[in-house]
Design a protein around this motif. Sequence first.
Motif, PDB file in Angstrom:
ATOM      1  N   ILE A 263      40.153  42.553  39.615  1.00 56.46           N
ATOM      2  CA  ILE A 263      39.763  43.318  38.427  1.00 56.46           C
ATOM      3  C   ILE A 263      39.170  42.395  37.367  1.00 56.46           C
ATOM      4  O   ILE A 263      38.149  42.696  36.744  1.00 56.46           O
ATOM      5  CB  ILE A 263      40.968  44.080  37.860  1.00 56.46           C
ATOM      6  CG1 ILE A 263      41.394  45.204  38.826  1.00 56.46           C
ATOM      7  CG2 ILE A 263      40.670  44.658  36.478  1.00 56.46           C
ATOM      8  CD1 ILE A 263      42.722  45.867  38.457  1.00 56.46           C
ATOM      9  N   GLN A 264      39.802  41.246  37.181  1.00 53.09           N
ATOM     10  CA  GLN A 264      39.421  40.337  36.102  1.00 53.09           C
ATOM     11  C   GLN A 264      38.243  39.428  36.442  1.00 53.09           C
ATOM     12  O   GLN A 264      37.806  38.645  35.603  1.00 53.09           O
ATOM     13  CB  GLN A 264      40.647  39.509  35.697  1.00 53.09           C
ATOM     14  CG  GLN A 264      41.745  40.382  35.106  1.00 53.09           C
ATOM     15  CD  GLN A 264      43.023  39.647  34.745  1.00 53.09           C
ATOM     16  OE1 GLN A 264      43.955  40.248  34.241  1.00 53.09           O
ATOM     17  NE2 GLN A 264      43.102  38.348  34.984  1.00 53.09           N
TER      18      GLN A 264
ATOM     19  N   VAL B 287      31.790  43.866  35.023  1.00 51.18           N
ATOM     20  CA  VAL B 287      32.411  43.770  33.695  1.00 51.18           C
ATOM     21  C   VAL B 287      32.162  42.405  33.061  1.00 51.18           C
ATOM     22  O   VAL B 287      31.884  42.305  31.863  1.00 51.18           O
ATOM     23  CB  VAL B 287      33.935  44.028  33.785  1.00 51.18           C
ATOM     24  CG1 VAL B 287      34.602  43.845  32.425  1.00 51.18           C
ATOM     25  CG2 VAL B 287      34.214  45.415  34.350  1.00 51.18           C
TER      26      VAL B 287
ATOM     27  N   GLU C 146      40.381  45.917  31.818  1.00 51.66           N
ATOM     28  CA  GLU C 146      39.627  44.887  32.520  1.00 51.66           C
ATOM     29  C   GLU C 146      40.317  43.528  32.437  1.00 51.66           C
ATOM     30  O   GLU C 146      39.908  42.579  33.103  1.00 51.66           O
ATOM     31  CB  GLU C 146      38.209  44.794  31.981  1.00 51.66           C
ATOM     32  CG  GLU C 146      38.099  44.418  30.506  1.00 51.66           C
ATOM     33  CD  GLU C 146      38.053  45.623  29.571  1.00 51.66           C
ATOM     34  OE1 GLU C 146      38.939  46.500  29.693  1.00 51.66           O
ATOM     35  OE2 GLU C 146      37.130  45.679  28.731  1.00 51.66           O
TER      36      GLU C 146
ATOM     37  N   ASP D 185      35.507  40.997  38.106  1.00 50.68           N
ATOM     38  CA  ASP D 185      34.536  42.018  38.505  1.00 50.68           C
ATOM     39  C   ASP D 185      33.185  41.724  37.841  1.00 50.68           C
ATOM     40  O   ASP D 185      33.073  41.733  36.614  1.00 50.68           O
ATOM     41  CB  ASP D 185      35.046  43.395  38.081  1.00 50.68           C
ATOM     42  CG  ASP D 185      34.153  44.535  38.546  1.00 50.68           C
ATOM     43  OD1 ASP D 185      33.013  44.268  38.980  1.00 50.68           O
ATOM     44  OD2 ASP D 185      34.597  45.696  38.464  1.00 50.68           O
TER      45      ASP D 185
ATOM     46  N   ASN E 218      39.652  47.771  40.601  1.00 47.64           N
ATOM     47  CA  ASN E 218      38.779  47.791  39.438  1.00 47.64           C
ATOM     48  C   ASN E 218      39.462  48.456  38.258  1.00 47.64           C
ATOM     49  O   ASN E 218      40.501  49.104  38.392  1.00 47.64           O
ATOM     50  CB  ASN E 218      37.420  48.419  39.753  1.00 47.64           C
ATOM     51  CG  ASN E 218      37.446  49.939  39.815  1.00 47.64           C
ATOM     52  OD1 ASN E 218      38.477  50.575  39.618  1.00 47.64           O
ATOM     53  ND2 ASN E 218      36.300  50.529  40.089  1.00 47.64           N
ATOM     54  N   TRP E 219      38.886  48.252  37.075  1.00 48.79           N
ATOM     55  CA  TRP E 219      39.576  48.641  35.853  1.00 48.79           C
ATOM     56  C   TRP E 219      39.649  50.153  35.682  1.00 48.79           C
ATOM     57  O   TRP E 219      40.625  50.662  35.102  1.00 48.79           O
ATOM     58  CB  TRP E 219      38.931  47.992  34.642  1.00 48.79           C
ATOM     59  CG  TRP E 219      37.615  48.575  34.210  1.00 48.79           C
ATOM     60  CD1 TRP E 219      36.379  48.182  34.602  1.00 48.79           C
ATOM     61  CD2 TRP E 219      37.420  49.649  33.300  1.00 48.79           C
ATOM     62  NE1 TRP E 219      35.409  48.942  33.996  1.00 48.79           N
ATOM     63  CE2 TRP E 219      36.021  49.857  33.187  1.00 48.79           C
ATOM     64  CE3 TRP E 219      38.273  50.466  32.553  1.00 48.79           C
ATOM     65  CZ2 TRP E 219      35.472  50.840  32.373  1.00 48.79           C
ATOM     66  CZ3 TRP E 219      37.721  51.444  31.731  1.00 48.79           C
ATOM     67  CH2 TRP E 219      36.345  51.632  31.647  1.00 48.79           C
TER      68      TRP E 219
END
Length: 497
Positions: free
Chosen positions: A385-386, A391, A418, A388, A50-51
């Motif tokens: 992460i991208q 987000v 992110e 998630d 995660n970011w």
Amino acid sequence: MAKGAWPIIGHLMLLGGTPTPHKSLGSMAEKYGPIFSIKLGAKRALVINNWEIAKECYTKNDVVVSSRSKLVAIEHIAYNQASFGFAPYGPFWREMRKIVTVFLSNRRSMEMLRQVRVCEIRNSVKDLFDVWDNSKNKNQSGYVLVEMKEWFTRLVFNIVFQTMAGKRYFGTNAVVSEKDAEKCVKAVREFMHMLGVCTMTDAIPLLRWINFGVKAMKETAKELDVILDEWLVEHTQKKKFLGEKVIVESDDHQHFMDMMISVLDGVTIEGFDANTINKATTLALILGATDTSTVTLTWILCLLLRHPHVLEKVKEELNTKIGKERFINESDINKLEYLQAIVKETLRLYPPGPLSAPREFIEDCTLGGYNIKKGTRLITNLWKIQTDPNVWEYPMEFKPERFLTTHKEVDVRGHHFELLPFGSGRRICPGISFGLNMIHLTLANFLHSFDISSPSSEPIDMTEILGMTNEKATPLEIMVKPLLSPKYYETMPSDEC
């Protein structure tokens, strides 16, 4: 530590086969949380998902995670870490990165890079028109079936090879045969595949002593070294014949190898001679620019064909902002906000290196509240992460509009954690601007020049291949038809080429 490790090899089986490693590790994050560790044979690896953890990693702990593991593939096909992209953190890496950054950012180089991009894109558009014009297999609507992965590959390799050494490997004025050009591309792709696979030899150090699995690596290394050595000899002889002053003052197209010869001037650095450093650094830039750009352009077309409303919207933007019968220049790209949003959204869903390049902790540290030991490998799951959902709304859907509204300020240059398709921190990709310029200009002119459609009613196959980059597993065959008048294509390339 995640459960499910096998004796001796640990979780190595997760990094091969189907699903692809970034999706396997992403599923584990759902169970173990945003930060967990796995065993890769004798080595421990930390996986971040995660970011917030990524931000802590690449800011507070950036120096600690700015080194590389000495993988078997790097030892045998990346000149034993003489290639700055795979070198350990230290004086040698800092010096090489500075040289590369200066080349990519100084005024003379930027103008040369621009001219090369413009020339090659115009040539490629003209070549594709000629394929259409000469085809006897047009359908009733005037479309011709073409394989776009191949078209993008030839274009990108021409741009990069011209930049590095002034070489065209495909099309008019190619310096090698079609067979040799294809052999070179195959070697580069095999290199990228080898870098992206965690081998048994990396996981079990004992196997290094028996050279387990290195025969293919050595063969690939030899193929690439022969090519690079020929280029280097040619450029060295050129310098001896013309002299340093003549080359610098009269040659507007001083290529990367020329610059490296001048800067290194025969010195030895950290045990590597000047020729080895030149070849290794040139190879690093080739690897960083070719496969990643080709992969990104391929996924963009796949996504556009699967989302016709997005395709229509970007075509409308091109017609409104640019008009017709005019080549799109780099100065036009800033006007094309929706096209840039499409590129960002593609990089979000299909980052070229979904697990980033492997790093290694060089000191004990604390990350996410956990104590991390020196020598632990770092795996950053960019794809997780991208995508998630905390987000990104509708994270698995292709929605370029998000970069014009809710995420308008988010860029891809490592400042917004992110979205990190090019990495972040000290080891962020130094060629972000070069890659984005090439992708934007290629995409804009291709969509401006040709109408495209899917060859069947079946959705475009989106299966990925395991490797350093998430390449599309199958060819990308699409239907194309010129949008502009024949005169537009026939007058290409311009005098600028």
